[in-house]
Design a protein around this motif. Sequence first.
Motif, PDB file in Angstrom:
ATOM      1  N   GLN A  37       0.826  -1.209   0.000  1.00  6.03           N
ATOM      2  CA  GLN A  37       0.000   0.000   0.000  1.00  6.03           C
ATOM      3  C   GLN A  37       0.862   1.262   0.000  1.00  6.03           C
ATOM      4  O   GLN A  37       0.518   2.263  -0.620  1.00  6.03           O
ATOM      5  CB  GLN A  37      -0.960   0.000   1.199  1.00  6.03           C
ATOM      6  N   ILE A  40       2.060   1.792  -3.537  1.00 10.27           N
ATOM      7  CA  ILE A  40       0.974   2.370  -4.336  1.00 10.27           C
ATOM      8  C   ILE A  40       0.851   3.863  -4.050  1.00 10.27           C
ATOM      9  O   ILE A  40       0.722   4.675  -4.975  1.00 10.27           O
ATOM     10  CB  ILE A  40      -0.353   1.626  -4.061  1.00 10.27           C
ATOM     11  N   ARG A  44       1.463   6.857  -6.736  1.00 13.71           N
ATOM     12  CA  ARG A  44       0.420   7.862  -6.978  1.00 13.71           C
ATOM     13  C   ARG A  44       0.998   9.265  -6.805  1.00 13.71           C
ATOM     14  O   ARG A  44       0.716  10.163  -7.591  1.00 13.71           O
ATOM     15  CB  ARG A  44      -0.747   7.661  -6.026  1.00 13.71           C
ATOM     16  N   ARG A  53      -2.462   5.424 -13.467  1.00 13.35           N
ATOM     17  CA  ARG A  53      -3.573   4.551 -13.874  1.00 13.35           C
ATOM     18  C   ARG A  53      -3.080   3.408 -14.760  1.00 13.35           C
ATOM     19  O   ARG A  53      -3.510   2.264 -14.601  1.00 13.35           O
ATOM     20  CB  ARG A  53      -4.653   5.361 -14.589  1.00 13.35           C
ATOM     21  N   TRP A  55      -0.073   2.085 -14.746  1.00 13.39           N
ATOM     22  CA  TRP A  55       0.673   1.160 -13.891  1.00 13.39           C
ATOM     23  C   TRP A  55      -0.284   0.286 -13.079  1.00 13.39           C
ATOM     24  O   TRP A  55      -0.088  -0.918 -12.981  1.00 13.39           O
ATOM     25  CB  TRP A  55       1.608   1.943 -12.961  1.00 13.39           C
ATOM     26  N   ARG A  56      -1.328   0.890 -12.504  1.00 17.75           N
ATOM     27  CA  ARG A  56      -2.284   0.129 -11.701  1.00 17.75           C
ATOM     28  C   ARG A  56      -2.969  -0.944 -12.542  1.00 17.75           C
ATOM     29  O   ARG A  56      -3.194  -2.060 -12.070  1.00 17.75           O
ATOM     30  CB  ARG A  56      -3.336   1.047 -11.068  1.00 17.75           C
ATOM     31  N   GLU A  57      -3.308  -0.635 -13.772  1.00 16.60           N
ATOM     32  CA  GLU A  57      -3.917  -1.629 -14.653  1.00 16.60           C
ATOM     33  C   GLU A  57      -2.950  -2.767 -14.924  1.00 16.60           C
ATOM     34  O   GLU A  57      -3.357  -3.923 -15.011  1.00 16.60           O
ATOM     35  CB  GLU A  57      -4.348  -0.979 -15.966  1.00 16.60           C
ATOM     36  N   GLU A  60      -2.499  -4.822 -11.356  1.00 13.95           N
ATOM     37  CA  GLU A  60      -3.697  -5.366 -10.735  1.00 13.95           C
ATOM     38  C   GLU A  60      -3.953  -6.774 -11.239  1.00 13.95           C
ATOM     39  O   GLU A  60      -4.111  -7.017 -12.422  1.00 13.95           O
ATOM     40  CB  GLU A  60      -4.891  -4.472 -11.048  1.00 13.95           C
TER      41      GLU A  60
END
Length: 84
Positions: A37, A40, A44, A53, A55-57, A60
Motif C-alpha cells: 500500500q 501504491i 500515486r 492509472r 501502472w495500476r492496470e 492489478e
Amino acid sequence: MKLPELDLETIDRVIEMAWEDRTPFEAIEKQFGLEEQQVITLMRREMKPSSFRMWRERVEGRNTKHLHKREFVAGRFKSDNQKT
C-alpha cells in the motif's frame, strides 16, 4: 498512508522495481521496508495521473507481483541492484 523519508535515488529505484513485471512487492518491502500500500501511495504521489492509472492496470491481478501467487520461486533473473 504515511511514507518514510526517502531520498530521490531510493524513490527512483522503488518506482523502477514497481514497474518491473517480475519484481514482487515483497522484494520491495524487504529491500526498502515499504509495504504494498505504501508503494501504491508513492507511485500515486510521484507519477502523472495517467501514468499511475496505466501502472495500476498493469499490476492489478498480476500474479508475478505477489510471491504467494507465483507459480515459480527460483531460477529467475535477479537485478544486481536487488539486495535479495
